[in-house]
Design an enzyme around this catalytic site. Structure first.
Site, PDB file in Angstrom:
ATOM      1  N   SER A 124       0.823  -1.207   0.000  1.00 11.31           N
ATOM      2  CA  SER A 124       0.000   0.000   0.000  1.00 11.31           C
ATOM      3  C   SER A 124       0.855   1.254   0.000  1.00 11.31           C
ATOM      4  CB  SER A 124      -0.892   0.000   1.245  1.00 11.31           C
ATOM      5  OG  SER A 124      -1.517   1.266   1.411  1.00 11.31           O
ATOM      6  N   TYR A 149      -1.854  -0.968  10.937  1.00 14.94           N
ATOM      7  CA  TYR A 149      -2.154  -1.523   9.605  1.00 14.94           C
ATOM      8  C   TYR A 149      -1.027  -1.177   8.638  1.00 14.94           C
ATOM      9  CZ  TYR A 149      -3.705  -1.316   4.803  1.00 14.94           C
ATOM     10  OH  TYR A 149      -3.747  -1.427   3.433  1.00 14.94           O
ATOM     11  N   LYS A 153       2.143  -3.513   6.544  1.00 21.24           N
ATOM     12  CA  LYS A 153       2.517  -3.490   5.122  1.00 21.24           C
ATOM     13  C   LYS A 153       4.014  -3.251   4.982  1.00 21.24           C
ATOM     14  CE  LYS A 153      -1.479  -4.310   3.388  1.00 21.24           C
ATOM     15  NZ  LYS A 153      -1.716  -5.645   2.780  1.00 21.24           N
TER      16      LYS A 153
END
Ligand code: WQD
Length: 337
Positions: A124, A149, A153
């Site tokens: 992302s 989150y 990644k």
């Protein structure tokens, strides 16, 4: 050529499975169904005429994963399965580190043991945080994550980079998505978040259908033309096609280094108000909205320079903002049926 797609019944996963099948690949899906439903398999069948293999499993279970790899021969893996709510990750970080990191570690360990050579990883643009210079290229510095989150990644990319360098047979490609929106032209698959949507488009459309009363526009005091935050929105079908290209790059042994990473954005930035206006214009509906306070953790503006993906992968985003708005709405209207 059989490709394992983890999280293949999810939003981006299901669109990618459709493109893989239509490109001639055999696909096996694993999904824990925590954020989707098995009925998506039938939709994929309706679109492609082929029903992919499916095993319901949680990647945190090494034994279930081992049993899967013992029963199949995969030429590659596309790894989507992960929890993806920025807000939820702040309230329950351990859930994110277990699901997103342990799941990935188990997957790579199984690939290594069974000689599966290729993995494409769903990463992302969140790894860039708020870039100091725009547009974002692959050389833009990675920043400390704003959320657990986002950190999963970043850590996921580190795990793939280290594994690909250490283990001879493992080749990885990380694809850094900007903001995926829209739906397949059939309106048979699309984004269907459970509960209150975190992301802009599903919430906006639930307001447009009357399910929710009003869209909160999180802040209009950013340093942007209309004061609302700017993002690089990309059609989910364009994103799906990029995954097929990445798999083909690996199978054709075109990767130049054992670990590669690419930005996948349209290259254009749109503000929240521009998205609302575009949606209203193309679909002829009003979206009731009001300006509210900024959302904690949001960045001001980001959009991609996708030159590297164009030059190296031969990929560019083909579908327009209007396509994103109309396809998303067609899907939402089907959902109501
Ligand atoms: C877009 C814009 C909000 C909701 C995150 C992750 C990214 C990816 C996509 C998973 C922002 C504004 C939103 C609302 C609003 N994750 N907004 N009202 O935060 O850019 O990216 O989701 O795939 O990795 O970081 O996406 O859709 O939540 O927000 O005003 O009710 O819409 O402030 O400017 P975001 P988003």
């Amino acid at each position: 050529m059989s490709i394992l797609v983890t999280g293949g019944l999810g939003y981006i996963g299901s669109h990618t499975v459709v493109e893989l099948i239509q490109a001639g690949f055999s696909v096996h899906i694993v999904d824990d169904l925590s954020n989707t439903e098995e009925g998506v398999l039938d939709r994929i069948l309706q679109i492609t005429g082929t029903k992919p293999g499916f095993t319901r499993l949680d990647l945190k279970s090494e034994s279930d994963l081992e049993r899967l790899f013992e029963g199949h021969v995969f030429e590659g893996v596309i790894h989507f399965a992960a929890s993806k709510s920025v807000g939820e990750s702040a309230t329950d970080p351990l859930l994110y580190y277990q699901n997103n990191i342990l799941g990935l570690v188990n997957l790579i360990a199984c690939m290594k043991k069974h000689g599966v050579p290729n993995i494409v990883f769903s990463s992302s643009c969140t790894v860039y945080g708020q870039p100091d210079v725009l547009p974002v290229t692959e050389q833009t510095p990675i920043k400390p994550a704003e959320s657990p989150y986002g950190n999963t990644k970043k850590i996921g990319e580190d795990i793939l980079r280290d594994s690909s360098r250490a283990y001879e047979g493992i080749h990885s490609i990380a694809l850094r998505y900007f903001n995926p929106i829209g739906a397949h032209s059939s309106a048979l698959i699309g984004e269907k978040p459970k509960g209150v949507p975190n992301n802009l488009m599903p919430y906006l459309m639930q307001v447009a259908t009357g399910v929710r009363e009003k869209l909160s526009v999180f802040g209009d005091d950013y340093d942007t033309p209309d004061g609302t935050a700017v993002r690089d929105y990309i059609h989910v079908v364009d994103l799906a096609k990029a995954h097929v290209i990445a798999v083909q790059r690996q199978l054709n042994k075109k990767q130049k280094t054992a670990y590669e990473y690419f930005n996948l954005g349209s290259g254009s930035g749109y503000s929240v108000l521009e998205i609302i206006q575009s949606f209203e214009k193309i679909n002829g509906v009003k979206v009731n909205h009001e300006i509210t306070a900024r959302r904690a953790g949001d960045i001001e503006k980001i959009y991609a320079d996708n030159t590297y993906a164009t030059e190296e992968l031969g990929w560019t985003a083909q579908l327009s903002l209007d396509d994103m708005m109309s396809s998303a709405w067609n899907w939402q209207l089907k959902l109501k049926d």
